[in-house]
Design a protein around this motif. Structure first.
Motif, PDB file in Angstrom:
ATOM      1  N   ARG A 147       0.786  -1.222   0.000  1.00  8.13           N
ATOM      2  CA  ARG A 147       0.000   0.000   0.000  1.00  8.13           C
ATOM      3  C   ARG A 147       0.825   1.283   0.000  1.00  8.13           C
ATOM      4  NH1 ARG A 147      -2.417   1.593   5.017  1.00  8.13           N
ATOM      5  NH2 ARG A 147      -0.733   3.033   4.698  1.00  8.13           N
ATOM      6  N   SER A 148       1.818   1.338   0.835  1.00  9.60           N
ATOM      7  CA  SER A 148       2.539   2.596   1.004  1.00  9.60           C
ATOM      8  C   SER A 148       3.381   2.952  -0.220  1.00  9.60           C
ATOM      9  CB  SER A 148       3.426   2.529   2.240  1.00  9.60           C
ATOM     10  OG  SER A 148       4.366   1.498   2.053  1.00  9.60           O
ATOM     11  N   GLU A 149       3.494   2.001  -1.193  1.00 14.61           N
ATOM     12  CA  GLU A 149       4.259   2.326  -2.400  1.00 14.61           C
ATOM     13  C   GLU A 149       3.369   2.811  -3.533  1.00 14.61           C
ATOM     14  OE1 GLU A 149       6.841  -0.913  -3.398  1.00 14.61           O
ATOM     15  OE2 GLU A 149       7.732  -0.871  -1.397  1.00 14.61           O
ATOM     16  N   SER A 150       2.053   2.884  -3.293  1.00 14.28           N
ATOM     17  CA  SER A 150       1.171   3.415  -4.335  1.00 14.28           C
ATOM     18  C   SER A 150       1.557   4.850  -4.646  1.00 14.28           C
ATOM     19  CB  SER A 150      -0.287   3.391  -3.852  1.00 14.28           C
ATOM     20  OG  SER A 150      -0.694   2.061  -3.666  1.00 14.28           O
ATOM     21  N   MET A 151       1.492   5.187  -5.936  1.00 17.82           N
ATOM     22  CA  MET A 151       1.924   6.529  -6.328  1.00 17.82           C
ATOM     23  C   MET A 151       0.716   7.467  -6.432  1.00 17.82           C
ATOM     24  SD  MET A 151       5.063   6.034  -6.328  1.00 17.82           S
ATOM     25  CE  MET A 151       5.914   7.396  -7.112  1.00 17.82           C
ATOM     26  N   LEU A 152       0.961   8.731  -6.252  1.00 19.76           N
ATOM     27  CA  LEU A 152      -0.111   9.722  -6.287  1.00 19.76           C
ATOM     28  C   LEU A 152       0.458  11.089  -6.676  1.00 19.76           C
ATOM     29  CD1 LEU A 152       0.641  11.322  -3.465  1.00 19.76           C
ATOM     30  CD2 LEU A 152      -0.624   9.488  -2.427  1.00 19.76           C
ATOM     31  N   LEU A 153      -0.435  12.027  -6.967  1.00 24.95           N
ATOM     32  CA  LEU A 153      -0.010  13.422  -7.132  1.00 24.95           C
ATOM     33  C   LEU A 153      -0.021  14.031  -5.734  1.00 24.95           C
ATOM     34  CD1 LEU A 153      -2.054  14.555 -10.263  1.00 24.95           C
ATOM     35  CD2 LEU A 153       0.376  13.991 -10.126  1.00 24.95           C
ATOM     36  N   ARG A 154       1.071  14.626  -5.339  1.00 21.03           N
ATOM     37  CA  ARG A 154       1.153  15.111  -3.947  1.00 21.03           C
ATOM     38  C   ARG A 154      -0.033  16.040  -3.650  1.00 21.03           C
ATOM     39  NH1 ARG A 154       6.470  19.051  -4.621  1.00 21.03           N
ATOM     40  NH2 ARG A 154       5.520  20.481  -6.085  1.00 21.03           N
ATOM     41  N   THR A 155      -0.608  15.857  -2.465  1.00 24.37           N
ATOM     42  CA  THR A 155      -1.741  16.695  -2.072  1.00 24.37           C
ATOM     43  C   THR A 155      -1.253  17.914  -1.292  1.00 24.37           C
ATOM     44  OG1 THR A 155      -2.038  15.500  -0.001  1.00 24.37           O
ATOM     45  CG2 THR A 155      -3.251  14.693  -1.915  1.00 24.37           C
ATOM     46  N   HIS A 156       0.011  17.894  -0.900  1.00 26.92           N
ATOM     47  CA  HIS A 156       0.608  19.052  -0.225  1.00 26.92           C
ATOM     48  C   HIS A 156       2.131  18.986  -0.353  1.00 26.92           C
ATOM     49  CE1 HIS A 156       0.490  16.622   3.854  1.00 26.92           C
ATOM     50  NE2 HIS A 156       0.880  15.888   2.844  1.00 26.92           N
ATOM     51  N   THR A 157       2.770  20.137  -0.254  1.00 24.85           N
ATOM     52  CA  THR A 157       4.232  20.155  -0.377  1.00 24.85           C
ATOM     53  C   THR A 157       4.899  19.554   0.861  1.00 24.85           C
ATOM     54  OG1 THR A 157       4.032  22.479   0.269  1.00 24.85           O
ATOM     55  CG2 THR A 157       4.551  22.029  -2.045  1.00 24.85           C
ATOM     56  N   SER A 158       4.120  19.316   1.925  1.00 26.20           N
ATOM     57  CA  SER A 158       4.684  18.643   3.104  1.00 26.20           C
ATOM     58  C   SER A 158       5.260  17.281   2.712  1.00 26.20           C
ATOM     59  CB  SER A 158       3.612  18.443   4.182  1.00 26.20           C
ATOM     60  OG  SER A 158       2.975  19.659   4.468  1.00 26.20           O
TER      61      SER A 158
END
Ligand code: DAH
Length: 340
Positions: free
Chosen positions: A162-173
């Motif tokens: 799960r933690s390796e799923s990719m995404l478009l960052r939702t915040h610069t944090s």
């Protein structure tokens, strides 16, 4: 002297012109000091009064036609001049070359980089595509955490792990832990960049917007340091006396967390429509970096601590220039963009 014959000849030669030098020769031949026109004028003196009257009119016509012809061919040649060929007509009006300029968000970004830069912060570029781990888990936002609901995500494909799923960052944090993993404190950085949220848009929400993250890690960093930094930054961005205030807030990646308000830039705190009569404008979130975040970056055991903050650059541009709809920034509407 048959002027129509000469005009006919001039028209023929004008059609064959190839460059501005040839044009100048042609001009000299017909309208120059020793050209055909002046020949015709000189010849007038040998005519009778009657003839002179008639020929005078013919010369006027001849001159007019020639002048027009030469002006036209000059224009045509100028349009087809190739690079390297130069022609200057000092009397012709200058052509205004359309000039672009920075996007208003980029202007705020540039100013932020300059101001933070003058305070010793480095500017870091992060990736817009990252993993679920860096965007959430590493920031103390586990899978079932309610904070995830507030950040609806554009997924780029799920992974079994799960933690390796990719995404478009939702915040610069999301750039905090990757940076801390490969840089040894002390450091102070800002990370400007686009972020994405899968949500319905309205005047103050867009599905893509610009954020600026800040992170300062050292041994004895306190909230007072943070307030000192942002007081300077906002005074310089808005170019006036500004007060900041910290209210208790909640972010999983900071403890304690704050919401930061600015004294209203329009009414100086008296109350107006911009600040909804409160005298304050909400501007960003911040806090002291949570020990779990330092743990993710393996910095938890050597006395490092620091503050982090995140703000939307669109919000700042909206306040600065009185813009009432955030969607205008990336609408591509030139009527809007040309105003800056
Ligand atoms: N990431 C938060 C958001 O997008 C903003 C934020 C709040 C960033 C607090 C921080 C922080 O670094 O400490 O809403």
């Amino acid at each position: 002297m048959d002027l129509s014959q000469i005009l006919f000849q001039a028209q023929k030669e004008a059609r064959e012109l190839k460059n501005i030098q040839q044009w100048e020769d042609l001009y000299r031949k017909y309208l120059g000091k020793k050209g055909k026109l002046s020949d015709a004028l000189v010849a007038l003196k040998d005519l009778t009064v009657e003839e002179r009257k008639k020929q005078g009119q013919a010369i006027n016509h001849f001159k007019q036609e020639l002048t027009q012809l030469l002006a036209k061919t000059q224009d045509q040649l100028r349009g087809s001049l190739k690079a390297g060929q130069r022609f200057f007509d000092v009397s012709s009006p200058a052509v205004k070359i359309p000039q672009g300029h920075g996007h208003p968000i980029m202007e705020i970004r540039r100013q932020m980089e300059e101001i933070f830069g003058s305070l010793g912060f480095s500017v870091i570029e992060g990736q817009e595509v990252t993993s679920e781990y860096y965007n959430f888990d590493a920031l103390n936002i586990p899978g079932d955490h309610p904070a995830r609901d507030a950040m609806d995500t554009f997924w780029l494909g799920q992974n079994n792990q799960r933690s390796e799923s990719m995404l478009l960052r939702t915040h610069t944090s999301a750039m905090q832990v990757p940076y801390m993993e490969c840089h040894q404190p002390p450091f102070k950085i800002i990370i400007p960049g686009m972020v994405y949220r899968y949500e319905a848009t309205d005047a103050s929400h867009d599905y893509q917007f610009y954020q600026l993250e800040g992170l300062m890690i050292d041994r004895d960093i306190s909230i007072a340091n943070f307030k000192g930094v942002i007081d300077v930054v906002f005074q310089r961005i808005f170019n006036r006396q500004i007060k900041t205030r910290l209210r208790p807030g909640f972010f999983p990646f900071t403890e304690p967390s704050f919401e930061i308000d600015l004294s209203c830039v329009k009414c100086q705190g008296k109350g107006c429509t911009l600040c909804k009569q409160t005298g304050w404008l909400e501007i960003m979130g911040a806090g002291m970096v949570h020990p779990n975040v330092l743990r993710s970056a393996k910095l938890d055991h050597s006395g490092w601590q620091g503050f982090a903050f995140g703000m939307g650059l669109g919000r700042i541009a909206m306040i600065k220039w009185g813009i009432d709809d955030i969607r205008l920034f990336f609408s591509g509407d030139l009527r809007f963009l040309k105003q800056f």
